[in-house]
Scaffold this motif. Structure first.
Motif, PDB file in Angstrom:
ATOM      1  N   VAL A  40      48.313  45.742  32.405  1.00  0.00           N
ATOM      2  CA  VAL A  40      48.535  44.366  31.925  1.00  0.00           C
ATOM      3  C   VAL A  40      48.601  44.350  30.400  1.00  0.00           C
ATOM      4  N   VAL A  41      47.762  45.157  29.740  1.00  0.00           N
ATOM      5  CA  VAL A  41      47.809  45.236  28.274  1.00  0.00           C
ATOM      6  C   VAL A  41      49.220  45.627  27.826  1.00  0.00           C
ATOM      7  N   ALA A  42      49.845  46.516  28.599  1.00  0.00           N
ATOM      8  CA  ALA A  42      51.190  46.993  28.250  1.00  0.00           C
ATOM      9  C   ALA A  42      52.260  45.909  28.381  1.00  0.00           C
ATOM     10  N   HIS A  43      51.897  44.729  28.928  1.00  0.00           N
ATOM     11  CA  HIS A  43      52.844  43.610  28.969  1.00  0.00           C
ATOM     12  C   HIS A  43      52.779  42.781  27.691  1.00  0.00           C
ATOM     13  N   TYR A  44      51.888  43.158  26.768  1.00  0.00           N
ATOM     14  CA  TYR A  44      51.708  42.443  25.491  1.00  0.00           C
ATOM     15  C   TYR A  44      51.441  40.956  25.710  1.00  0.00           C
ATOM     16  N   VAL A  45      50.501  40.661  26.612  1.00  0.00           N
ATOM     17  CA  VAL A  45      50.103  39.267  26.822  1.00  0.00           C
ATOM     18  C   VAL A  45      48.969  38.949  25.839  1.00  0.00           C
ATOM     19  N   PRO A  46      48.701  37.649  25.576  1.00  0.00           N
ATOM     20  CA  PRO A  46      47.718  37.330  24.536  1.00  0.00           C
ATOM     21  C   PRO A  46      46.281  37.752  24.841  1.00  0.00           C
ATOM     22  N   TYR A  47      45.873  37.730  26.112  1.00  0.00           N
ATOM     23  CA  TYR A  47      44.461  38.021  26.372  1.00  0.00           C
ATOM     24  C   TYR A  47      44.266  38.767  27.685  1.00  0.00           C
ATOM     25  N   VAL A  48      43.590  39.901  27.603  1.00  0.00           N
ATOM     26  CA  VAL A  48      43.265  40.707  28.788  1.00  0.00           C
ATOM     27  C   VAL A  48      41.796  41.111  28.660  1.00  0.00           C
ATOM     28  N   ARG A  78      37.523  31.921  26.073  1.00  0.00           N
ATOM     29  CA  ARG A  78      38.417  32.491  25.051  1.00  0.00           C
ATOM     30  C   ARG A  78      39.834  32.589  25.604  1.00  0.00           C
ATOM     31  N   ALA A  79      39.948  33.001  26.875  1.00  0.00           N
ATOM     32  CA  ALA A  79      41.271  33.195  27.476  1.00  0.00           C
ATOM     33  C   ALA A  79      42.066  31.893  27.501  1.00  0.00           C
ATOM     34  N   VAL A  80      41.440  30.797  27.983  1.00  0.00           N
ATOM     35  CA  VAL A  80      42.221  29.580  28.165  1.00  0.00           C
ATOM     36  C   VAL A  80      42.647  28.955  26.835  1.00  0.00           C
ATOM     37  N   ASN A  81      42.032  29.394  25.750  1.00  0.00           N
ATOM     38  CA  ASN A  81      42.474  28.879  24.442  1.00  0.00           C
ATOM     39  C   ASN A  81      43.799  29.479  23.995  1.00  0.00           C
ATOM     40  N   TYR A  82      44.209  30.559  24.634  1.00  0.00           N
ATOM     41  CA  TYR A  82      45.508  31.156  24.292  1.00  0.00           C
ATOM     42  C   TYR A  82      46.604  30.529  25.142  1.00  0.00           C
ATOM     43  N   GLU A  83      47.760  30.371  24.550  1.00  0.00           N
ATOM     44  CA  GLU A  83      48.928  29.892  25.282  1.00  0.00           C
ATOM     45  C   GLU A  83      49.635  31.123  25.865  1.00  0.00           C
ATOM     46  N   GLY A  84      49.943  31.112  27.142  1.00  0.00           N
ATOM     47  CA  GLY A  84      50.629  32.254  27.746  1.00  0.00           C
ATOM     48  C   GLY A  84      49.799  32.881  28.845  1.00  0.00           C
ATOM     49  N   PRO A  85      50.221  34.025  29.377  1.00  0.00           N
ATOM     50  CA  PRO A  85      49.501  34.635  30.488  1.00  0.00           C
ATOM     51  C   PRO A  85      48.201  35.295  30.028  1.00  0.00           C
ATOM     52  N   LYS A  86      47.153  35.110  30.810  1.00  0.00           N
ATOM     53  CA  LYS A  86      45.859  35.717  30.531  1.00  0.00           C
ATOM     54  C   LYS A  86      45.409  36.440  31.787  1.00  0.00           C
ATOM     55  N   PHE A  87      44.697  37.552  31.614  1.00  0.00           N
ATOM     56  CA  PHE A  87      44.309  38.350  32.786  1.00  0.00           C
ATOM     57  C   PHE A  87      42.847  38.767  32.688  1.00  0.00           C
ATOM     58  N   LEU A  88      42.121  38.595  33.775  1.00  0.00           N
ATOM     59  CA  LEU A  88      40.724  39.044  33.845  1.00  0.00           C
ATOM     60  C   LEU A  88      40.551  39.945  35.055  1.00  0.00           C
ATOM     61  N   ASN A  89      39.949  41.104  34.852  1.00  0.00           N
ATOM     62  CA  ASN A  89      39.666  42.020  35.945  1.00  0.00           C
ATOM     63  C   ASN A  89      38.150  42.047  36.132  1.00  0.00           C
ATOM     64  N   VAL A  90      37.673  41.446  37.206  1.00  0.00           N
ATOM     65  CA  VAL A  90      36.229  41.260  37.384  1.00  0.00           C
ATOM     66  C   VAL A  90      35.706  42.154  38.501  1.00  0.00           C
ATOM     67  N   LEU A  91      34.796  43.058  38.168  1.00  0.00           N
ATOM     68  CA  LEU A  91      34.187  43.910  39.198  1.00  0.00           C
ATOM     69  C   LEU A  91      33.260  43.059  40.057  1.00  0.00           C
ATOM     70  N   THR A  92      33.577  42.981  41.354  1.00  0.00           N
ATOM     71  CA  THR A  92      32.859  42.099  42.265  1.00  0.00           C
ATOM     72  C   THR A  92      32.359  42.941  43.420  1.00  0.00           C
ATOM     73  N   THR A  93      31.055  43.074  43.521  1.00  0.00           N
ATOM     74  CA  THR A  93      30.495  43.984  44.527  1.00  0.00           C
ATOM     75  C   THR A  93      30.645  43.424  45.945  1.00  0.00           C
ATOM     76  N   CYS A  94      30.685  44.344  46.912  1.00  0.00           N
ATOM     77  CA  CYS A  94      30.868  43.952  48.309  1.00  0.00           C
ATOM     78  C   CYS A  94      29.833  44.681  49.167  1.00  0.00           C
ATOM     79  N   PRO A  95      28.806  43.995  49.644  1.00  0.00           N
ATOM     80  CA  PRO A  95      27.762  44.668  50.426  1.00  0.00           C
ATOM     81  C   PRO A  95      28.312  45.376  51.670  1.00  0.00           C
TER      82      PRO A  95
END
Lengths: 319, 100
Positions: free
Chosen positions: A180-188, A205-222
């Protein structure tokens, strides 16, 4: 920066994600969803890819979502939210709407790393104004723990089972955050369910940028990680402390590691708490495989440190 | 026969849910094998249990914890593990201790 009281205040004003859904006891996904939705003060529209979150929260005729919510298919959460956002912009242009609305897509690692990658890449490239949250539990948990390209090496999955031929998944996971960083979006950014206030700050911080933003959240699964049902937070915390899952952000091309563990904890500490890595501690090859795993973690962390050093934006301030 | 059929404009729209109906339909508290007991005396109101509850079952009022919603709590025990002062303990769910 939203603190825990602000988040509580917002949820008291409007519960955006309710209980009564049928996600497993101890599932970490709702914690991420509630924190993301509470971190955004404006009205929100959500698109959801197929996955645990979608099936368990929208059993007809009920829904756990108190925000406008749409599900179309597994592969196109990004395309759907892009279409909704384009329709919103058209209405604003036509003077029929003047409220500020935020657009959020939730998808699992299957719907992001594998099946939805093309739709995600397209939406990022077209520059729609939306936040994409990947709820990454490292396999297809909804259908019974099949390996995805987010599954770490050596983890046992039903389509990469431990046996004589292979020690769990033979391949390394892919690095979607950097893709996603390689897409040169404002916030990853990368976040984890163990650090929810850090996640809320990143959302803000992400929503303050105009354009696509991406979050990768580690979410555990029992269920898929084969861990006790009350251990979701400890699991994610260990992943962060062992540097397996670094918390960092790339804002307008500038790298910043948002949390640097003070002690060096070997990744073995994290592996040994999970049933999906149990075979590593029982077979004679285990030690070598763990050493390989540790080497991969170290290499990844060193690379990230170098990126932060070179691309922190610090040189701009001093120069 | 044909005259009594509804036109396509009169048919209800399929797959649209009015919203937020899950809490009325699914009382997931029946899943519980262990029950969290909240100790008001020990509680320091840090809200960690509220933040981490997967089922939105920690009741709050004015940003203060007021109790556990046993209608939806699935008894996962995450609240007890994140509590920094051990103000939440897990006890086995037995007959007679059920909510209400």
């Amino acid at each position: 920066m939203p603190n825990i009281k602000t988040l509580a205040q917002r949820e008291e004003a409007q519960v955006r994600f309710t209980g009564g859904h049928s996600l497993c006891a101890g599932c970490a996904e709702p914690m991420v969803v509630r924190t993301v939705l509470n971190a955004i003060p404006d009205p929100v529209v959500v698109a959801n890819a197929t996955g645990c979150l979608e099936v368990a929260t929208s059993r007809y005729p009920g829904t756990a979502w108190n925000v406008p919510w749409i599900h179309v298919a597994f592969e196109n959460a990004a395309a759907v939210i892009a279409g909704v956002e384009a329709a919103y912009k058209a209405l604003v242009r036509a003077g029929k709407l003047d409220r500020r609305i935020r657009f959020v897509a939730f998808a699992g690692d299957g719907g992001t790393y594998d099946i939805g990658l093309q739709a995600l890449s397209g939406a990022l490239e077209r520059g729609h104004d939306f936040l994409y949250v990947c709820i990454n539990n490292e396999a297809y948990m909804n259908t019974g723990v099949q390996r995805s390209s987010a599954t770490p090496r050596c983890a046992s999955a039903t389509t990469a089972p431990v046996g004589k031929a292979i020690p769990g998944k033979p391949q390394d996971r892919k690095d979607i955050t950097e893709i996603v960083v390689a897409h040169y979006v404002p916030y990853v950014a990368q976040a984890a369910v163990s650090n929810l206030i850090d996640l809320a700050n990143k959302v803000e911080r992400a929503v303050n940028y105009e354009g696509p933003k991406f979050l990768n959240v580690l979410t555990t699964c029992p269920l898929g990680w084969r861990t006790p049902r009350d251990s979701a937070i400890q699991q994610a915390k260990l992943a962060v402390e062992t540097r397996y899952w670094p918390l960092y952000e790339v804002a307008e091309g500038r790298y910043k590691i948002t949390y640097k563990p003070k002690k060096e904890v070997p990744v073995e500490e994290w592996l040994k708490t999970q049933g999906r890595f149990r075979h590593l501690f029982r077979s004679p090859d285990g030690e070598a495989l763990i050493a390989e795993f540790q080497a991969a973690v170290d290499r990844y962390w060193d690379e990230l440190l170098r990126k932060e050093q070179c691309l922190s934006g610090g040189e701009e301030k001093t120069g | 026969m044909a005259a009594s059929l509804k036109s396509w404009k009169e048919l209800p729209i399929g797959g649209v849910v009015p919203g937020g109906a899950t809490p009325e339909l699914n009382k997931t508290g029946s899943w519980r094998a262990e029950r969290p007991i909240w100790d008001q005396e020990k509680c320091i109101q840090c809200l960690q249990c509220w933040l981490h509850c997967p089922d939105d079952s920690i009741r709050i009022n004015g940003q203060k914890v007021t109790g556990v919603d046993y209608d939806y709590c699935k008894g996962c025990g995450v609240c007890a593990t994140v509590c920094p002062v051990d103000a939440i303990g897990m006890v086995p769910e037995r007959e007679g201790t059920c909510a209400k």
